[in-house]
Design a protein around this motif. Sequence first.
Motif, short mmCIF file in Angstrom:
data_model
loop_
_atom_site.label_atom_id
_atom_site.label_comp_id
_atom_site.label_asym_id
_atom_site.label_seq_id
_atom_site.Cartn_x
_atom_site.Cartn_y
_atom_site.Cartn_z
N ASN A 30 -5.20 -7.72 -9.27
CA ASN A 30 -6.50 -7.13 -9.61
C ASN A 30 -7.26 -6.73 -8.35
OD1 ASN A 30 -6.08 -7.47 -12.34
ND2 ASN A 30 -7.06 -9.49 -12.40
N ALA A 31 -7.18 -7.56 -7.31
CA ALA A 31 -7.83 -7.23 -6.05
C ALA A 31 -7.25 -5.95 -5.47
CB ALA A 31 -7.66 -8.37 -5.06
N LEU A 32 -5.92 -5.82 -5.55
CA LEU A 32 -5.27 -4.62 -5.03
C LEU A 32 -5.75 -3.37 -5.77
CD1 LEU A 32 -3.09 -3.38 -3.19
CD2 LEU A 32 -1.43 -3.85 -4.99
N ASP A 33 -5.86 -3.47 -7.09
CA ASP A 33 -6.33 -2.32 -7.88
C ASP A 33 -7.74 -1.91 -7.47
OD1 ASP A 33 -3.94 -2.35 -9.23
OD2 ASP A 33 -4.70 -3.53 -10.93
N ALA A 34 -8.61 -2.90 -7.25
CA ALA A 34 -9.99 -2.59 -6.86
C ALA A 34 -10.03 -1.94 -5.48
CB ALA A 34 -10.83 -3.87 -6.86
N TYR A 35 -9.25 -2.47 -4.53
CA TYR A 35 -9.22 -1.88 -3.18
C TYR A 35 -8.67 -0.45 -3.21
CZ TYR A 35 -10.00 -6.63 -1.37
OH TYR A 35 -10.53 -7.87 -1.08
N LYS A 36 -7.68 -0.21 -4.08
CA LYS A 36 -7.12 1.14 -4.18
C LYS A 36 -8.15 2.13 -4.68
CE LYS A 36 -2.18 0.15 -4.68
NZ LYS A 36 -1.01 0.19 -5.59
N HIS A 37 -9.00 1.68 -5.65
CA HIS A 37 -10.07 2.55 -6.12
C HIS A 37 -11.00 2.90 -4.96
CE1 HIS A 37 -9.00 1.47 -10.32
NE2 HIS A 37 -9.56 2.65 -10.57
N ALA A 38 -11.33 1.90 -4.14
CA ALA A 38 -12.21 2.16 -2.99
C ALA A 38 -11.55 3.13 -2.01
CB ALA A 38 -12.53 0.84 -2.30
N LEU A 39 -10.21 3.01 -1.84
CA LEU A 39 -9.51 3.88 -0.91
C LEU A 39 -9.49 5.32 -1.41
CD1 LEU A 39 -7.91 3.86 1.75
CD2 LEU A 39 -5.82 3.58 0.40
N ILE A 40 -9.43 5.49 -2.73
CA ILE A 40 -9.47 6.84 -3.29
C ILE A 40 -10.80 7.52 -2.96
CG2 ILE A 40 -9.54 8.16 -5.45
CD1 ILE A 40 -7.55 6.10 -6.59
N LEU A 41 -11.88 6.72 -3.04
CA LEU A 41 -13.19 7.25 -2.75
C LEU A 41 -13.38 7.52 -1.26
CD1 LEU A 41 -15.30 4.98 -5.12
CD2 LEU A 41 -14.66 7.36 -5.48
N ASN A 42 -12.70 6.73 -0.41
CA ASN A 42 -12.82 6.93 1.04
C ASN A 42 -11.46 6.70 1.70
OD1 ASN A 42 -13.59 7.19 3.68
ND2 ASN A 42 -14.87 5.34 3.73
N PRO A 43 -10.60 7.73 1.70
CA PRO A 43 -9.24 7.58 2.23
C PRO A 43 -9.19 7.23 3.73
CG PRO A 43 -9.46 9.58 0.93
CD PRO A 43 -10.85 9.07 1.17
N ASN A 44 -10.27 7.44 4.44
CA ASN A 44 -10.26 7.22 5.89
C ASN A 44 -10.83 5.86 6.28
OD1 ASN A 44 -9.20 9.82 6.45
ND2 ASN A 44 -11.24 10.71 6.14
N SER A 45 -10.95 4.94 5.32
CA SER A 45 -11.51 3.62 5.62
C SER A 45 -10.41 2.69 6.12
CB SER A 45 -12.17 3.03 4.37
OG SER A 45 -12.56 1.69 4.61
N GLN A 46 -10.44 2.41 7.42
CA GLN A 46 -9.44 1.50 7.98
C GLN A 46 -9.59 0.10 7.44
OE1 GLN A 46 -10.41 0.44 12.22
NE2 GLN A 46 -11.73 2.28 12.04
N GLU A 47 -10.85 -0.31 7.16
CA GLU A 47 -11.09 -1.64 6.61
C GLU A 47 -10.43 -1.79 5.24
OE1 GLU A 47 -13.37 0.28 7.92
OE2 GLU A 47 -14.01 -0.80 9.71
N THR A 48 -10.51 -0.72 4.43
CA THR A 48 -9.90 -0.78 3.10
C THR A 48 -8.37 -0.90 3.21
OG1 THR A 48 -11.70 0.60 2.24
CG2 THR A 48 -9.74 0.35 0.84
N HIS A 49 -7.79 -0.19 4.17
CA HIS A 49 -6.34 -0.31 4.39
C HIS A 49 -5.97 -1.74 4.77
CE1 HIS A 49 -4.65 3.69 3.93
NE2 HIS A 49 -5.72 4.22 4.56
N VAL A 50 -6.82 -2.38 5.57
CA VAL A 50 -6.56 -3.77 5.96
C VAL A 50 -6.61 -4.68 4.74
CG1 VAL A 50 -7.45 -5.74 7.26
CG2 VAL A 50 -7.37 -3.49 8.33
N MET A 51 -7.62 -4.49 3.85
CA MET A 51 -7.74 -5.33 2.66
C MET A 51 -6.55 -5.11 1.71
SD MET A 51 -10.25 -7.07 3.44
CE MET A 51 -10.17 -8.04 1.95
N ILE A 52 -6.11 -3.85 1.59
CA ILE A 52 -4.94 -3.57 0.75
C ILE A 52 -3.70 -4.26 1.35
CG2 ILE A 52 -3.34 -1.74 0.04
CD1 ILE A 52 -5.75 0.08 -0.32
N ALA A 53 -3.58 -4.20 2.67
CA ALA A 53 -2.44 -4.88 3.33
C ALA A 53 -2.46 -6.37 3.05
CB ALA A 53 -2.48 -4.61 4.83
#
Length: 402
Positions: A30-53
Amino acid sequence: MENAIRLSPDIIDSYITLGDVYYWNGQYQNALDAYKHALILNPNSQETHVMIAKAYRKLPDLSLAKDHAQTALRMNPVNSDAQELLHEINKEQTVLRIEYSDHYLEFIAQTFFVVLIYINYRRNRRVLQQRQRLIAKAILVILPLILLFTITTFALEEELNKWMNVELYESLVSSLLIILLGLIYSTQIRYVGKAGSNSARNVILAIGAHPDDIELGCGGYILKAKANGAKVYGLTLTKGERGGDNNHRREKEANRSADFMNLDGYWLMDFPDTQLQDKPVEIKEAIESIIQKISPTTVITHNPHDAHGDHRATFAATKEAARMVPTFLCYESVSTPEDFKPDFYVDITEYLKDMLRAVGLHKTQSEKTYMDPELLKGRAAHRGIQCGVPYASAFKVYRIVD
């Protein structure tokens, strides 16, 4: 929080916060799904990539976790969170590779033990079947099951881990393999013993004119010698084509019987059936060539007084070819005269059943009276009475060196 997202789906922080809540509660998908939604809204967020990782690492999917950590580093090479995470992922991948290698080696080791046990069982199956029937039957049942479970465990370890302790199972399998191997070796040492060490120096060549002659004349002796560690070879001069052969069946039966008796080598030649007396030189040379290859200490063949011309010709050729072999024995066959006077007996009580099975493999000859198991058993019982054992094979000594 979910209500806030429904009201303002474009607020990135809402997805990040929701993902964090799921993450800290152990709901990583569920956390991964939420982070992916955030990444869609801001593909250039390095922090979001870290959280997805981080979420992928927990699932675990280290390959995708590594991809997102590397993506964050490409965006910002000095991102300390991404650097630390990538370092931890690389360590975990190294550990997994080592664990997989260990698991793979363990699988190979267990498979090797199964094969080793089977090879030793094949080498000593006569002893086991005669002395330890329960162990012999257990090996034939347990070994295939162990091999099946070992392969299944290796291929489906992740699934099996959900409902059983795979490590405990593998430990039990390893222990069982060691026990089986020990039983086979201890049986070999106990029952072969000195007889095995003495017989191991004995190399026997059994010669017959036709398929089934060796089994009928000295099958019990062959089986006993093999069980005691001797090397035993067989030679049949003709394919028995005049004896009702059809589609080379007698040839196939002879090879099948040789395999059943576990001969160390077997030659089935193509001299003309019922015409061996016309080929004395060729037959002698053929036998000599085999004697030169295997250097037998004992040769066994037909006796010189046999009523069958091929049998007498076989004896005559063997006598010339084996003149340097220390021990030369002659067996009796169905065409041996009644006045055959043996002076050497071998107790085959424990091997009579297998001798009858070897004879029975010659199915094309099953209608012949002399192939009757009861008749063969009666002859063995008669010779047994003469030497004081339940069942025996009788031989005439042509030459013997102890």
